[in-house]
Structure formats: structure tokens, C-alpha cells
Enzyme design. Sequence first.
Site, short mmCIF file in Angstrom:
data_model
loop_
_atom_site.label_atom_id
_atom_site.label_comp_id
_atom_site.label_asym_id
_atom_site.label_seq_id
_atom_site.Cartn_x
_atom_site.Cartn_y
_atom_site.Cartn_z
N LYS A 84 -6.93 2.89 13.14
CA LYS A 84 -5.68 3.08 13.56
C LYS A 84 -5.42 3.02 15.10
O LYS A 84 -4.44 2.80 15.44
CB LYS A 84 -5.41 4.61 13.02
CG LYS A 84 -5.16 4.89 11.58
CD LYS A 84 -4.05 4.21 11.08
CE LYS A 84 -3.30 4.92 9.84
NZ LYS A 84 -3.31 3.80 8.74
N LYS A 95 -9.07 -6.65 1.97
CA LYS A 95 -8.84 -5.83 0.71
C LYS A 95 -7.51 -5.83 0.34
O LYS A 95 -6.72 -6.04 1.38
CB LYS A 95 -9.33 -4.45 0.82
CG LYS A 95 -9.01 -3.62 1.69
CD LYS A 95 -9.23 -2.18 1.58
CE LYS A 95 -8.22 -1.32 2.53
NZ LYS A 95 -8.23 0.04 2.63
N LYS A 112 -1.49 -2.47 1.24
CA LYS A 112 -0.10 -2.17 1.55
C LYS A 112 0.78 -3.09 2.60
O LYS A 112 1.58 -3.82 2.52
CB LYS A 112 0.61 -0.68 1.59
CG LYS A 112 0.71 0.06 0.38
CD LYS A 112 0.70 1.62 0.31
CE LYS A 112 0.11 2.25 -0.78
NZ LYS A 112 -0.21 3.61 -0.55
#
Length: 331
Positions: free
Chosen positions: A113, A196, A199
Site C-alpha cells: 500500500k 493475480k 479489482k
Amino acid sequence: MKMETVLSGIRPTGRLHLGNYFGALRNFVRMQHEARCFFFIADYHSLTTHPDPASMHDNIRDVLAEYLAAGLDPEVATIYVQSDVPQVAELSMLLSMHAPVGELERTASFKDKIRKQPQNVNAGLLTYPVLMAADILQHRADKVPVGKDQEQHLELTRVYARRFNSFYGVEYFKEPTAYNFGTELVKVPGLDGSGKMGKSEGNGLYLSDSDADIRKKVMRAVSDSGPAEPGAPMSEPVANLFTLLRLVSAPEVVAHFTDTYNRCEIRYGDLKKQLAEDIVAVVAPIRERIEAIRADEAYLHRVTSEGAERARESSAATLADVREIMGIKRF
Ligand code: TYM
């Protein structure tokens, strides 16, 4: 034998994709009849990325409708919204007293993040794993169905449980495990040849996608120019297509394409056509239920209020014990 407790959650940050489905949701649906189950929508966790308040409620509605459309049954499982059970925030705060900052700074999700949103490195991001541990420990869960990316968070939950027990000299919290029904944890790949399905990666297949969308996306998926010689190792994009095939197709189908690959006779167009049809067969029945459920305000109200009541009861009992163990008593 005592029934096991199963718990998991998904953040309401967009429509659910096949990664969410195969990593988490399908497991919930399969386990709801054999365990005491809690499935929730992790709206507190989603606040770490500052979603637009105007869309928050609809995002929760989307995930809830997708949970129910996929087959979660509120008669047997407790389905709730995380913020309807504020006890979890107190438990998280109490657990944070035993969560060294250095340990939190080293978690992969926090480092990720910091890289992705350097302008918003808030304290909620740092303590994200503590809140997640509180989600799990408040109901004393044994198994937590999640995808591979959540493994480290589960490890931390076990560390917090052990540390709490040993610090206070109790055998109170159980150590929960990350779980995938019958097999290893999964990482569902995207259609762009690497990484992967996610979203924000723009590489997803969604439970709300139309049949035509699914066919179009799969036919456009990245592959390669074909195996150079029999037995040549698969490139990552092709290995990803096989991973998807193993999730949705019958074993004979997987065996057929593996065989044609090994003999250098594979036609990726055929593989993709089959893959698309097998994905449509999983998604279409779910998609067809989503809109009706999404619009049924009274039903959603009933499911979330009954779920919240059951979850609060379970959480409040744990919190009362934890307060007492930590020495917080009433006059
Ligand atoms: P979230 O919202 O990022 O993802 C929800 C679930 O979907 C799984 N998942 C995948 N699995 C396999 N392949 C993929 N490509 C893929 N993408 C997503 C995730 O592993 C997850 O199981 N921190 C959690 C939410 C949470 C939670 C909890 C989960 C909050 N508290 C307590 C379990 C228990 C999260 O952000 O998941």
C-alpha cells in the site's frame, strides 16, 4: 463433537470477481451447512483507501447481493456488515496493545500500500491486520476461507492469539487457519498474462459480467505463440489459462488440453472457447439472481439486521471475557 466455526469477509470495493469467488465466496457456500458460519462485509477495512461516501452504501449492497446470489443462506449462516458490530473496533483497540509497530510495518500488504498510495499512508492501513484479527478472534473462528494473498494476515492473527494467551496466562483464543475447501489456498490469475486477478488491475472476470463480456474477455486473454517442442515448460500466460481451466472445467477437459499442449498440437482458440463456456456456466446462474436480490430492500434489511444481532451477541461475549482477562472491571 463440537461444531467448528468458520468466518470470512470481503471488502466492498467493487463488484466481485472470480478471484473473490474461488478464493473465498465458493468456500463460504460449501461450508455453511457443516459449520457455525459468519460471513461479513468488511466496510471498516475498505475505509483505508478513502472510498467516496456517496457510493459506500451501494458498494455494500452489491457485495451483499452477490453473497446471496452465489448461494449463501441467511437461514443457516450469519451474514452481517462489519460496522453493524462496533464491538470489533474495541477488540481491535485492545489487541493493538500487543501489536508492535515494527511487526506491522513489515507486513507485505502494508509495504504494498505504501507503494501504491504514498500520499495516503494512514494509521488504519498500519493496523489493518489487527482489525482483521479482531474480526476473526471475536467469534473464536477455527477456519478462515481466503485466497493465498491473505495468508500472512492469518499468520499474524495466530501470533496475536498466542501472544495474548501467553501474556495473560490463559488458554483463551484459538489459533485459526486460512482454509480452502479440500485443497491448497488459491491464487486466481488475471487474463493479462501475469499476477493475480484483482479489482484494480483491470484483468478481472466478474460475477455480474454478461455471457458476451465473458466470451470477449477470455478470447482476448494473453497467451503465447505455442510450445516450441514437446514437454517445453509453459509460459506464465498459458499456465494462467490452465489454472483457470482447472477451476471451472471437468477433469477430462483439463486432461485433453494438457495432452494437446504436451504434443504441441494445442490450439489456444479452442482452449479459450471451452474456458469461456465453462466460466459462463458458473457465472450465469449467479448473475441472473443478483439484480432481483439487489433491489429487494426489505429482504436485505432483514438479512443484515438478523445477522448483526447474532454477530453482536457472539462478539459481546468475547469482549466481556477479554476485558476481564485484561483487568477491566466494573464498579
Ligand atoms: P479482499 O476484499 O481483498 O478479498 C476478498 C477475498 O477474495 C480473495 N481474493 C482472491 N483469492 C484468490 N485469487 C485472487 N486473485 C483473489 N483476489 C481476492 C482474498 O484472498 C479474500 O479472501 N482483508 C480481507 C478482508 C477481511 C477478512 C477479514 C477476510 C477483513 N477481515 C477476516 C477474512 C477474515 C481483504 O481485503 O479481502
